[in-house]
Design an enzyme around this catalytic site. Structure first.
Site, mmCIF file in Angstrom:
data_model
loop_
_atom_site.group_PDB
_atom_site.id
_atom_site.type_symbol
_atom_site.label_atom_id
_atom_site.label_comp_id
_atom_site.label_asym_id
_atom_site.label_seq_id
_atom_site.Cartn_x
_atom_site.Cartn_y
_atom_site.Cartn_z
ATOM 1 N N PRO A 39 0.846 -1.207 0.000
ATOM 2 C CA PRO A 39 0.000 0.000 0.000
ATOM 3 C C PRO A 39 0.879 1.254 0.000
ATOM 4 C CG PRO A 39 0.028 -1.010 2.176
ATOM 5 C CD PRO A 39 0.776 -1.940 1.282
ATOM 6 N N ASP A 55 5.902 2.149 1.977
ATOM 7 C CA ASP A 55 4.988 1.038 2.219
ATOM 8 C C ASP A 55 4.317 1.274 3.567
ATOM 9 O OD1 ASP A 55 3.746 -1.371 2.810
ATOM 10 O OD2 ASP A 55 5.386 -2.617 2.064
ATOM 11 N N HIS A 56 3.010 1.537 3.550
ATOM 12 C CA HIS A 56 2.313 1.914 4.777
ATOM 13 C C HIS A 56 2.154 0.740 5.753
ATOM 14 C CE1 HIS A 56 0.532 4.887 7.158
ATOM 15 N NE2 HIS A 56 -0.281 5.452 6.284
ATOM 16 N N ARG A 57 2.458 -0.481 5.314
ATOM 17 C CA ARG A 57 2.475 -1.606 6.254
ATOM 18 C C ARG A 57 3.678 -1.500 7.183
ATOM 19 N NH1 ARG A 57 2.795 -6.523 2.182
ATOM 20 N NH2 ARG A 57 4.467 -5.128 1.484
#
Length: 414
Positions: free
Chosen positions: A208, A384-386
């Site tokens: 994401p 990467d928003h994770r």
């Protein structure tokens, strides 16, 4: 007896390669481990050493063909009367024979047919790009007499065409230059471009992405770069805003290590790297590649400038080794060289952040409460928003911007 050499497993999950050019011709005597051709994989341009000594009977695949691993590509007549077969030097495709055996390897003959001119066992193969070798075959040009203008004096396709034109040869149009009557051109997707496309699709639909932007006055950084270019130590090196941004990025990662991490789906872990293999996106005739500088966190600004200069030249010449194109931990891309203000770059698979540098231009700016003309640029970072929270990404981007606004904080790391 005749031996068929099959395209070997090139490693790293690759199943096919494009046979760019042959380095031998039918009837030529070759020796063990002599380079017989060049193949372009999804990672790099590599040389193929022969596993046999003998005489070339047949080239089973034409130059330019895409070949699956295991396909017979050449037939070599070997000496069946030999009591003991020669011992083959261990070879890793793309890296060549072991260093200890290199001195035993005979110089190879002139390779690219149908080039004309002097030939013989002592003649060295001219350094030329694959496109130049193809053009030389098509035009009947001897690469040995062409002056190269590419990296390290390598001969390029334009060098071959210019030479052919200077001696009165007609230069046919290339697929990149269609006739005016043509309404469309189809370009096969293969090798590097094919791999890049697949990697970008995986990245876009797996991680994401979040992108943030900041616009910053970099006048002091521009002035610092101008002073550095005048120093003898930096002569001939790439002393550009990219170099300074790369250094600021490495320093900022010390306080924001989550941007130098990766998501391990199988083990459900975030893997934070305590080293920086800095990827530098480079546009090349073969497509976009991202070679990386190993252990970049240990380099001074001078060493980083030298590494960027050498790495980008290697990548654009198509000579980047697979090891240089894998193992990156974080990347930087420079769209500013195309006059673009900003971008939203896609992450390289396996990485959690990529910084984008926009064009550095003179713009109206409020400086010390007055309107002035200053050097300004826009930075953006995709992450990467994770792995990276918005706060962490924001602090990282703000830190890089602050160091470019006032590079005095970088002096201890130069």
């Amino acid at each position: 007896m005749a031996q068929e050499f099959r395209l070997p497993d090139l490693g790293e999950g690759l199943t096919e390669a494009e046979l760019v050019s042959w380095a031998v011709e039918v009837g030529q005597t070759i020796e063990l481990n002599q380079v017989i051709g060049e193949v372009e994989t999804a990672k790099a341009l590599v040389e193929l050493p022969s596993p046999y000594a003998g005489v070339v009977e047949e080239l089973l695949v034409p130059a330019g063909a895409t070949v699956p691993v295991g396909t017979p590509i050449i037939r070599i007549a070997t000496d069946a009367a030999s009591e003991e077969p020669p011992t083959r030097t261990p070879v890793l495709v793309g890296y060549g024979p072991e260093a200890a055996a290199e001195s035993k390897r005979a110089r190879r003959k002139l390779v690219t047919a149908p080039e004309t001119g002097t030939s013989g066992p002592d003649r060295r193969r001219p350094d030329a790009s694959p496109a130049a070798r193809v053009a030389a075959r098509e035009l009947g040009v001897d690469l040995a007499v062409v002056a190269g203008t590419g990296p390290s004096g390598a001969v390029t396709r334009s060098d071959v065409e210019s030479h052919a034109g200077s001696v009165g040869q007609a230069v046919p149009s290339t697929p990149d230059s269609p006739e005016p009557s043509e309404r469309e051109t189809r370009t096969p997707i293969r090798s590097v471009r094919k791999q890049t496309a697949a990697a970008m699709v995986r990245s876009a639909f797996t991680a994401p992405h979040v992108t943030e932007f900041v616009t910053v006055d970099v006048t002091r950084s521009v002035e610092l770069l101008e002073r550095l270019r005048d120093l003898p130590a930096f002569e001939g090196l790439s002393v550009t805003p990219l170099s300074l941004v790369a250094k600021a990025m490495i320093v900022a990662l010390r306080e924001n290590p989550t941007l130098n991490a990766s998501w391990d789906e199988e083990n459900q872990e975030i893997v934070t790297k305590h080293y920086v293999n800095l990827g530098i996106a480079a546009a090349t005739p073969r497509g976009l590649v991202v070679p990386n500088i190993k252990e970049a966190q240990s380099l001074s600004l001078l060493e980083l400038c030298r590494a960027i200069t050498e790495l980008t030249a290697t990548a654009r010449s198509g000579r980047a080794e697979p090891a240089q194109l894998t193992g990156g931990t974080v990347s930087i891309t420079n769209v500013g060289v195309f006059g673009v203000d900003a971008g939203t770059p896609i992450l390289n698979p396996g990485e959690s952040a990529i910084l984008c540098l926009g064009s550095v231009t003179r713009r109206p700016w409020v400086h010390e409460d007055e309107l002035a003309v200053r050097w300004v640029t826009t930075l953006s970072v995709s992450f990467d928003h994770r792995v990276v929270d918005g706060e962490q990404g924001s602090r990282f981007l703000s830190s890089v911007a602050a160091m470019l606004h006032d590079p005095a904080s970088l002096l201890a790391h130069l």
